[in-house]
Design an enzyme around this catalytic site. Structure first.
Site, mmCIF file in Angstrom:
data_model
loop_
_atom_site.group_PDB
_atom_site.id
_atom_site.type_symbol
_atom_site.label_atom_id
_atom_site.label_comp_id
_atom_site.label_asym_id
_atom_site.label_seq_id
_atom_site.Cartn_x
_atom_site.Cartn_y
_atom_site.Cartn_z
ATOM 1 N NE ARG A 158 -2.561 1.025 3.544
ATOM 2 C CZ ARG A 158 -3.343 0.902 4.628
ATOM 3 N NH1 ARG A 158 -4.648 0.670 4.483
ATOM 4 N NH2 ARG A 158 -2.831 0.969 5.842
ATOM 5 C CE LYS A 260 -2.701 4.634 7.446
ATOM 6 N NZ LYS A 260 -4.138 4.842 7.691
ATOM 7 C CD GLU A 296 -11.867 6.174 4.442
ATOM 8 O OE1 GLU A 296 -11.115 5.965 5.403
ATOM 9 O OE2 GLU A 296 -11.528 5.970 3.263
#
Length: 414
Positions: A158, A260, A296
């Protein structure tokens, strides 16, 4: 005596420690760990240090293989109140640092004493937000000795995806995982006792080179630090209360919501602060176009359960592909549950049988109520619903080594 490698970063490496004075002599810590069921063990021996001309104390650590039959794996825990650690930073012993120039490759990473770092005021991360982070956990097994990591290669992958989006070089998957292993082992005494919490692991990737005009930074730093933690929400595993936010938005199509990057989190602080001031635990965001599809929560993914069908918003560029989310989807399917990854409307949320959140920090957190446009809907009887409780139990038992890891997700550090 025969030499052995503790890890790629610890064998004959230097531990860098901030020097308090030019005459200061520092000592490295000492620990041992089993290599195999045999009596062999590796010990990081105590050795004195010298101070370099740059004012940095260099401490050489030797990894020595011992075949002594009397060798035992002794783990001394840090002297803190393990029953009340909460979720906050507690400075530990060591962090891992590795650097790279733009267009180059990361190499020569090393452990150094945990502490402040020095960067230029014009560093890319400070001026243009060129930075990423990951979140992971390590658990101590019931034997008190072995430590488990959970799917570290997923975090590495990721970060590499995020780095490509943010025009940054990134460590290889092996470099990432080795750095995490080395950092955890160096801070072994900070891994909570079984059932008392976990060691939170925070890998960072930052543009630390100086840059004035808008451009990728010329130098990058990969850093890993750790801290023992308890529950993320003050409610613990009791249900949390969320408010649906329809004016502020976490991400937009074509933006960076799916990676992220550090800026994604600063952007949610305003709505989160307002919500917490009103007594809510956190904020649930909707899509920014139709304002009716779930995205989210500030730092975790959302799931709903209706008639034993588990549904979660599909990953479509504005939602972070959570590793706990991915794991829960697989666990649910392995338990015979139907799982749908699709657009989920706020109306479906209000009619759900159960609602829960997932994330590295929260693991699985039941939602006790949702407030939307002044209407409050409650779920359950003040605890987990049957589906979310089952998923929580299966996942955490696997993470803590209480059940056999048939998924092959955990990495054992012994």
């Amino acid at each position: 005596m025969e030499r052995a490698t503790l890890s790629p970063s610890l064998n004959q490496s230097y531990l860098l420690s901030p020097s308090r004075a030019s005459t200061t002599r520092l000592h490295s810590f000492c620990f041992s760990r089993n290599l195999s069921p045999s009596t062999s063990s590796i010990k990081l021996q105590r050795s004195s240090s010298s101070v370099s001309s740059s004012g940095v104390s260099l401490t050489r650590c030797n990894a020595v293989l011992s075949n002594s039959s009397s060798s035992k794996d002794v783990t001394e825990l840090a002297d803190i109140d393990w029953d009340n650690i909460g979720f906050g930073l507690k400075p530990t012993d060591y962090m891992y640092v590795m650097k790279c120039n733009l267009g180059g490759e990361f190499s020569n990473g090393e452990l150094q004493r945990f502490g402040n770092i020095e960067v230029s005021p014009s560093a890319g991360v400070l001026n243009y937000g060129q930075g990423l982070f990951e979140g992971m956990k390590a658990y101590r097994k019931q034997d008190g000795k072995n430590i488990l990591l959970f799917r570290p290669e997923e975090n590495a992958t990721r970060m590499r995806c995020g780095a490509e989006r943010m025009c940054m070089p990134s460590p290889t998957i092996d470099q990432f995982v080795d750095a995490v292993k080395a950092t955890v082992l160096a801070n072994k005494r900070w891994v909570p006792p079984p059932g008392k919490g976990s060691l939170y692991i925070r890998p960072l990737l930052m543009g630390t080179g100086a840059v004035l005009g808008l451009a990728p930074a010329p130098e990058y730093t990969f850093l890993v630090y750790v801290s023992p933690v308890g529950n993320y929400f003050k409610e613990g595993v009791s249900p949390i209360n969320l408010i649906v936010e329809s004016e502020f938005h976490r991400a937009t199509p074509g933006g960076t919501g799916g990676v992220k990057t550090i800026g994604n989190y600063a952007a949610v602080l305003k709505a989160q602060s307002v919500a917490k001031a009103k007594g809510y635990s956190d904020v649930l965001y909707l899509d920014c176009i139709y304002k009716r599809y779930l995205e989210e929560v500030s730092s975790c993914n959302i799931f709903i359960v209706k008639d034993n069908v588990v549904s979660t918003p599909e990953i479509r560029g504005t939602i972070l592909p959570g590793i706990t989310r991915k794991s829960i989807v697989d666990v649910a399917r392995s338990q015979g549950l139907k799982v749908e990854e699709r657009n989920v409307t706020v109306d479906e949320l209000l009619e759900a049988d159960e609602v829960f959140c997932t994330g590295t920090a929260v693991v699985v957190s039941p939602v006790g109520s949702i407030t939307y446009k002044g209407k409050r809907v409650s779920y359950g009887e003040g605890s987990f619903g049957p589906v979310s409780e089952k998923l929580y139990t299966v996942l955490t038992s696997l993470q803590m080594g209480l059940t056999e890891d048939n998924m092959k997700w955990t990495v054992n550090l012994s």
